[in-house]
Motif scaffolding. Structure first.
Motif, PDB file in Angstrom:
ATOM      1  N   ALA A 473       0.808  -1.186   0.169  1.00  0.00           N
ATOM      2  CA  ALA A 473       0.066   0.084  -0.004  1.00  0.00           C
ATOM      3  C   ALA A 473       0.912   1.351   0.035  1.00  0.00           C
ATOM      4  O   ALA A 473       0.574   2.180  -0.602  1.00  0.00           O
ATOM      5  N   LEU A 474       2.112   1.287   0.791  1.00  0.00           N
ATOM      6  CA  LEU A 474       2.822   2.340   0.950  1.00  0.00           C
ATOM      7  C   LEU A 474       3.375   2.785  -0.555  1.00  0.00           C
ATOM      8  O   LEU A 474       3.774   3.500  -0.954  1.00  0.00           O
ATOM      9  N   SER A 475       3.738   1.474  -1.121  1.00  0.00           N
ATOM     10  CA  SER A 475       4.762   1.449  -2.504  1.00  0.00           C
ATOM     11  C   SER A 475       3.772   2.080  -3.216  1.00  0.00           C
ATOM     12  O   SER A 475       4.435   2.557  -4.574  1.00  0.00           O
ATOM     13  N   LEU A 476       2.439   1.982  -3.251  1.00  0.00           N
ATOM     14  CA  LEU A 476       1.576   2.806  -4.303  1.00  0.00           C
ATOM     15  C   LEU A 476       1.986   4.355  -4.641  1.00  0.00           C
ATOM     16  O   LEU A 476       1.863   4.769  -5.897  1.00  0.00           O
ATOM     17  N   TYR A 477       2.364   4.868  -3.295  1.00  0.00           N
ATOM     18  CA  TYR A 477       2.813   6.367  -3.385  1.00  0.00           C
ATOM     19  C   TYR A 477       4.208   6.483  -3.479  1.00  0.00           C
ATOM     20  O   TYR A 477       4.855   7.650  -3.255  1.00  0.00           O
ATOM     21  N   ALA A 478       5.003   5.644  -3.456  1.00  0.00           N
ATOM     22  CA  ALA A 478       6.740   5.469  -3.553  1.00  0.00           C
ATOM     23  C   ALA A 478       7.140   4.998  -5.019  1.00  0.00           C
ATOM     24  O   ALA A 478       6.939   5.440  -5.916  1.00  0.00           O
ATOM     25  N   ARG A 479       7.799   3.718  -4.827  1.00  0.00           N
ATOM     26  CA  ARG A 479       8.213   3.043  -6.093  1.00  0.00           C
ATOM     27  C   ARG A 479       7.341   2.870  -6.988  1.00  0.00           C
ATOM     28  O   ARG A 479       7.532   3.307  -8.448  1.00  0.00           O
ATOM     29  N   GLU A 480       6.060   2.562  -6.962  1.00  0.00           N
ATOM     30  CA  GLU A 480       5.082   2.227  -7.916  1.00  0.00           C
ATOM     31  C   GLU A 480       4.644   3.716  -8.793  1.00  0.00           C
ATOM     32  O   GLU A 480       4.766   3.843  -9.810  1.00  0.00           O
ATOM     33  N   ALA A 481       4.439   4.770  -7.649  1.00  0.00           N
ATOM     34  CA  ALA A 481       4.299   6.042  -8.399  1.00  0.00           C
ATOM     35  C   ALA A 481       5.429   6.614  -9.431  1.00  0.00           C
ATOM     36  O   ALA A 481       4.940   7.037 -10.467  1.00  0.00           O
ATOM     37  N   GLY A 482       6.555   6.317  -8.842  1.00  0.00           N
ATOM     38  CA  GLY A 482       7.597   6.750  -9.752  1.00  0.00           C
ATOM     39  C   GLY A 482       7.787   6.147 -11.090  1.00  0.00           C
ATOM     40  O   GLY A 482       8.100   6.381 -12.067  1.00  0.00           O
ATOM     41  N   HIS A 483       7.594   4.587 -10.927  1.00  0.00           N
ATOM     42  CA  HIS A 483       7.650   3.799 -12.257  1.00  0.00           C
ATOM     43  C   HIS A 483       6.395   4.522 -12.958  1.00  0.00           C
ATOM     44  O   HIS A 483       6.785   4.175 -14.337  1.00  0.00           O
ATOM     45  N   HIS A 484       5.247   4.513 -12.463  1.00  0.00           N
ATOM     46  CA  HIS A 484       4.141   4.926 -13.472  1.00  0.00           C
ATOM     47  C   HIS A 484       4.401   6.310 -14.121  1.00  0.00           C
ATOM     48  O   HIS A 484       4.004   6.311 -15.249  1.00  0.00           O
ATOM     49  N   ILE A 485       5.200   7.201 -13.454  1.00  0.00           N
ATOM     50  CA  ILE A 485       5.282   8.494 -14.149  1.00  0.00           C
ATOM     51  C   ILE A 485       6.333   8.396 -15.180  1.00  0.00           C
ATOM     52  O   ILE A 485       6.925   9.634 -15.745  1.00  0.00           O
ATOM     53  N   GLY A 486       7.273   7.233 -15.234  1.00  0.00           N
ATOM     54  CA  GLY A 486       8.386   7.219 -15.708  1.00  0.00           C
ATOM     55  C   GLY A 486       9.658   7.624 -15.297  1.00  0.00           C
ATOM     56  O   GLY A 486      10.676   7.995 -15.818  1.00  0.00           O
ATOM     57  N   LEU A 487       9.678   8.040 -14.245  1.00  0.00           N
ATOM     58  CA  LEU A 487      10.753   8.608 -13.295  1.00  0.00           C
ATOM     59  C   LEU A 487      11.285   7.678 -12.185  1.00  0.00           C
ATOM     60  O   LEU A 487      10.933   7.549 -11.105  1.00  0.00           O
ATOM     61  N   ARG A 488      12.178   6.521 -12.547  1.00  0.00           N
ATOM     62  CA  ARG A 488      12.492   5.415 -11.929  1.00  0.00           C
ATOM     63  C   ARG A 488      13.456   5.995 -10.427  1.00  0.00           C
ATOM     64  O   ARG A 488      13.669   5.222  -9.688  1.00  0.00           O
ATOM     65  N   ASP A 489      13.763   7.209 -10.693  1.00  0.00           N
ATOM     66  CA  ASP A 489      14.565   7.840  -9.398  1.00  0.00           C
ATOM     67  C   ASP A 489      13.727   8.483  -8.598  1.00  0.00           C
ATOM     68  O   ASP A 489      14.198   9.192  -7.355  1.00  0.00           O
ATOM     69  N   VAL A 490      12.324   8.471  -8.685  1.00  0.00           N
ATOM     70  CA  VAL A 490      11.278   9.016  -7.690  1.00  0.00           C
ATOM     71  C   VAL A 490      10.861   7.950  -7.014  1.00  0.00           C
ATOM     72  O   VAL A 490      10.495   6.958  -7.665  1.00  0.00           O
ATOM     73  N   GLY A 491      10.444   8.247  -5.623  1.00  0.00           N
ATOM     74  CA  GLY A 491       9.860   7.099  -4.848  1.00  0.00           C
ATOM     75  C   GLY A 491      10.641   6.142  -4.468  1.00  0.00           C
ATOM     76  O   GLY A 491      10.155   5.131  -3.930  1.00  0.00           O
ATOM     77  N   VAL A 492      12.034   5.861  -4.554  1.00  0.00           N
ATOM     78  CA  VAL A 492      12.919   5.192  -3.961  1.00  0.00           C
ATOM     79  C   VAL A 492      14.110   5.869  -3.183  1.00  0.00           C
ATOM     80  O   VAL A 492      14.197   6.880  -3.678  1.00  0.00           O
ATOM     81  N   LEU A 493      14.825   5.258  -2.422  1.00  0.00           N
ATOM     82  CA  LEU A 493      15.908   5.698  -2.017  1.00  0.00           C
ATOM     83  C   LEU A 493      17.176   4.917  -2.368  1.00  0.00           C
ATOM     84  O   LEU A 493      17.194   3.745  -1.658  1.00  0.00           O
ATOM     85  N   ALA A 494      18.048   4.984  -3.221  1.00  0.00           N
ATOM     86  CA  ALA A 494      19.020   4.212  -3.916  1.00  0.00           C
ATOM     87  C   ALA A 494      20.046   5.136  -4.257  1.00  0.00           C
ATOM     88  O   ALA A 494      19.534   6.264  -4.895  1.00  0.00           O
ATOM     89  N   PRO A 495      21.322   4.734  -4.529  1.00  0.00           N
ATOM     90  CA  PRO A 495      22.160   5.726  -5.297  1.00  0.00           C
ATOM     91  C   PRO A 495      21.737   6.103  -6.553  1.00  0.00           C
ATOM     92  O   PRO A 495      21.378   5.330  -7.324  1.00  0.00           O
ATOM     93  N   GLY A 496      21.975   7.387  -6.873  1.00  0.00           N
ATOM     94  CA  GLY A 496      21.457   8.108  -7.922  1.00  0.00           C
ATOM     95  C   GLY A 496      20.053   8.589  -7.863  1.00  0.00           C
ATOM     96  O   GLY A 496      19.833   9.490  -8.765  1.00  0.00           O
ATOM     97  N   ALA A 497      19.077   8.284  -7.016  1.00  0.00           N
ATOM     98  CA  ALA A 497      17.854   8.507  -6.944  1.00  0.00           C
ATOM     99  C   ALA A 497      17.795  10.078  -6.441  1.00  0.00           C
ATOM    100  O   ALA A 497      18.882  10.519  -5.775  1.00  0.00           O
ATOM    101  N   VAL A 498      16.748  10.866  -6.659  1.00  0.00           N
ATOM    102  CA  VAL A 498      16.498  12.101  -6.181  1.00  0.00           C
ATOM    103  C   VAL A 498      16.487  12.185  -4.808  1.00  0.00           C
ATOM    104  O   VAL A 498      15.872  11.250  -4.219  1.00  0.00           O
ATOM    105  N   ALA A 499      17.014  13.026  -3.996  1.00  0.00           N
ATOM    106  CA  ALA A 499      16.939  12.817  -2.435  1.00  0.00           C
ATOM    107  C   ALA A 499      15.838  13.735  -1.958  1.00  0.00           C
ATOM    108  O   ALA A 499      15.688  14.737  -1.625  1.00  0.00           O
ATOM    109  N   ASP A 500      14.815  13.149  -2.280  1.00  0.00           N
ATOM    110  CA  ASP A 500      13.262  13.531  -1.920  1.00  0.00           C
ATOM    111  C   ASP A 500      12.992  12.552  -0.662  1.00  0.00           C
ATOM    112  O   ASP A 500      12.778  11.368  -0.955  1.00  0.00           O
ATOM    113  N   PHE A 501      12.924  12.775   0.319  1.00  0.00           N
ATOM    114  CA  PHE A 501      12.688  11.923   1.601  1.00  0.00           C
ATOM    115  C   PHE A 501      12.028  12.521   2.772  1.00  0.00           C
ATOM    116  O   PHE A 501      12.233  13.653   2.759  1.00  0.00           O
TER     117      PHE A 501
END
Length: 536
Positions: A473-501
């Motif tokens: 459920a939380l992933s809907l608004y995190a990783r899955e949301a970034g995937h949906h809009i085509g920005l794989r560096d949004v909604g995750v915390l991984a090297p190279g991702a935008v530092a939105d936290f």
């Protein structure tokens, strides 16, 4: 050489980093440089990255999650609504009137006092008296201030000042629509009044920017760092200019992706021409404000949903675009590489989207995965999910819609409503789908909680067998949301991702979902920069 080592900008240690990235192991520390995540690991592993100029934050066991992305929020509209009275937890008329009185005491002379009508829980059945306040009761509470209390979709209450101001709209109202003695409104007249008062007195850009600034802060308190605005009909240019001004003044902290929405009430060719000559085209903009998809509203909501023939023969009359018009827009998007988002509530509308994409692909059109997406998909089936997977069609869902409009949905759809919003089936089927709000409550933690508990505002069940796990459920608004809009560096915390936290004093995944709506972040960062801190 050691002396030549470049230190990171910000190092957070001693916490629980929830990355939502399957490839990133559990960690306690996070390092940020130039607005992006550069490393995750243990405190000891990341300690050498710090230098004299490094900002250091000791988390003290707090959790760090990616900033939430709402994939379906009408931001300008929400900025108005968040300034209204929230009455969802009111339980008697005295409480309602006291809140009106408090707002009137702080309001400018003659300012309208309104409530958020599209909110779960705000209903006369939840008030001890079983009715809305009367004209006289609102007069006593508000004095000379006009008051309009809207209860979706067809009930409202006015005081004398409001009735006087709206005399022209009420002049031809019948007894079944307007009761002057009680001040109560009923039926379609309620929406006419609500629409007429959409932005009373808000004509100046400074006022609009102030509303946006206030809304931005409220959304940061919900952990929202990215918003996808599906737009208002033919309203792209005005919204783009407003958001551009807000971003330039740094009063809008969120990243915003804005859709250009066709007005289905207008002539199709004229709307297509308007879209093609808009201020910005999909892909234009920067990392603060970007034009995103073209939006088509293919059917209505509940009453106007385009159902399957077996569910309602002749329901294709609810189609707002012809198959040819739908294909025209999708073909344009294929040729130009633009995203396309189609509002499709009913099964007939969903099937029309998959059929159009299949036909265009057979003709040689090329779509990238997720370039075409369906918003809402209330009555999606496993067969539809197979088709979306085969054709690379994305899906976005809005848990708050079913939560808030459960009575309307059941009244119109009857037993069919029990098949709506099948999140569990979607997850078990392996579908990827993102979360958004579209209505209130627009808090992602509340939306995620609804997806887990499957409870509506009136306490009824939306089908526990269709529940998601807390992480899903939380992933809907995190990783899955970034995937949906085509920005794989949004909604995750991984090297190279935008530092939105967001730093949460309590990890939501360690709390009961029923308590998620009460959680409040300690700190929110966008692009590696703190934009909100809890000073309580």
């Amino acid at each position: 050489m050691e002396g030549d080592r470049v230190s990171v900008d910000w190092l957070l240690t001693g916490g629980e980093i929830v990355s939502f990235d399957p490839a990133t192991p559990a960690s306690s520390a996070l390092a940020v440089t130039a607005g992006r995540v550069v490393a995750l690991g243990s405190d000891d592993e990341l300690a050498p990255l710090a230098g004299p100029g490094t900002r250091r934050t000791r988390l003290g066991g707090a959790a760090v999650l990616p900033g939430f992305c709402d994939t379906h929020m009408h931001l300008e509209k929400v900025s108005h609504e968040l300034s209204m009275l929230a009455l969802g937890d009111a339980r008697d008329i005295a409480d309602v009137c006291e809140r009106v009185r408090e707002r009137a005491a702080d309001a400018a002379p003659g300012a309208w006092i309104r409530c958020l009508g599209d909110a779960g829980g705000w209903h006369e059945s939840n008030l001890a008296e079983g009715r809305l306040p009367t004209r006289a009761e609102l007069d006593a509470a508000a004095g000379d201030h006009p008051v309009f209390l809207y209860r979706r979709p067809d009930h409202g209450a006015l005081n004398t000042a409001a009735a006087t101001a709206l005399a022209g709209l009420l002049a031809d109202a019948g007894d079944g629509e307007w009761q002057p003695d009680t001040g109560h409104l009923y039926g379609p007249r309620v929406r006419l009044v609500n629409d007429a008062l959409y932005r009373p007195g808000v004509h100046e850009r400074e006022q609009q920017l102030d509303l946006l600034a206030r809304a931005s802060r409220r959304l940061l308190e919900m952990g929202v760092t990215t918003v996808v605005d599906p737009g208002l009909p033919a309203g792209f240019d005005a919204a783009w200019q407003l958001y551009r001004a807000a971003a330039d003044r740094d009063v809008l902290a969120q990243r915003v992706l804005l859709m250009n929405r066709f007005d289905w009430r207008g002539e199709f060719d004229a709307e297509l021409n308007r879209v093609l000559h808009s201020t910005a085209l999909p892909g234009d903009g920067d990392d603060r404000l970007r034009a995103w998809a073209l939006k088509l509203v293919l059917d209505g909501e509940f009453t106007g949903a385009w159902l399957r023939p077996a569910e309602e023969p002749g329901s294709d009359r609810n189609a707002r675009y012809s198959p040819g018009e739908l294909r025209t827009v999708l073909r344009l998007c294929a040729e130009r590489g633009w995203p396309a988002c189609v509002h499709a509530m009913g099964g007939g509308a969903i099937a029309a989207v998959t059929a159009a994409v299949r036909e265009l692909r057979a003709e040689g059109a090329a779509f990238t995965p997720g370039q075409v997406s369906i918003a809402h998909a209330f009555l999606i089936t496993e067969r539809d999910l197979d088709a979306c997977a085969e054709l690379g069609i994305g899906i976005s869902v809005q848990p708050a819609l079913a939560y808030t409009y459960v009575r309307e949905m059941r009244a119109v759809w009857g037993p069919l409503a029990e098949q709506a919003v099948p999140f569990g089936t979607m997850a078990r089927h392996g579908a990827r789908f993102a979360g958004g709000s579209d209505t209130h409550p627009c808090d992602p933690l509340t939306g995620a909680a609804i997806a887990v508990t499957r409870k509506a505002w009136d306490g009824s069940s939306l089908g526990e067998h269709e529940a998601l796990t807390p992480h899903q459920a939380l992933s809907l608004y995190a990783r899955e949301a970034g995937h949906h809009i085509g920005l794989r560096d949004v909604g995750v915390l991984a090297p190279g991702a935008v530092a939105d936290f967001v730093v949460w004093p309590e990890n939501p995944l360690g709390c009961a979902p029923e308590g998620w709506p009460s959680l409040r972040p300690a700190l929110v960062a966008v692009g590696g920069r703190p934009v909100w801190m809890d000073h309580d």
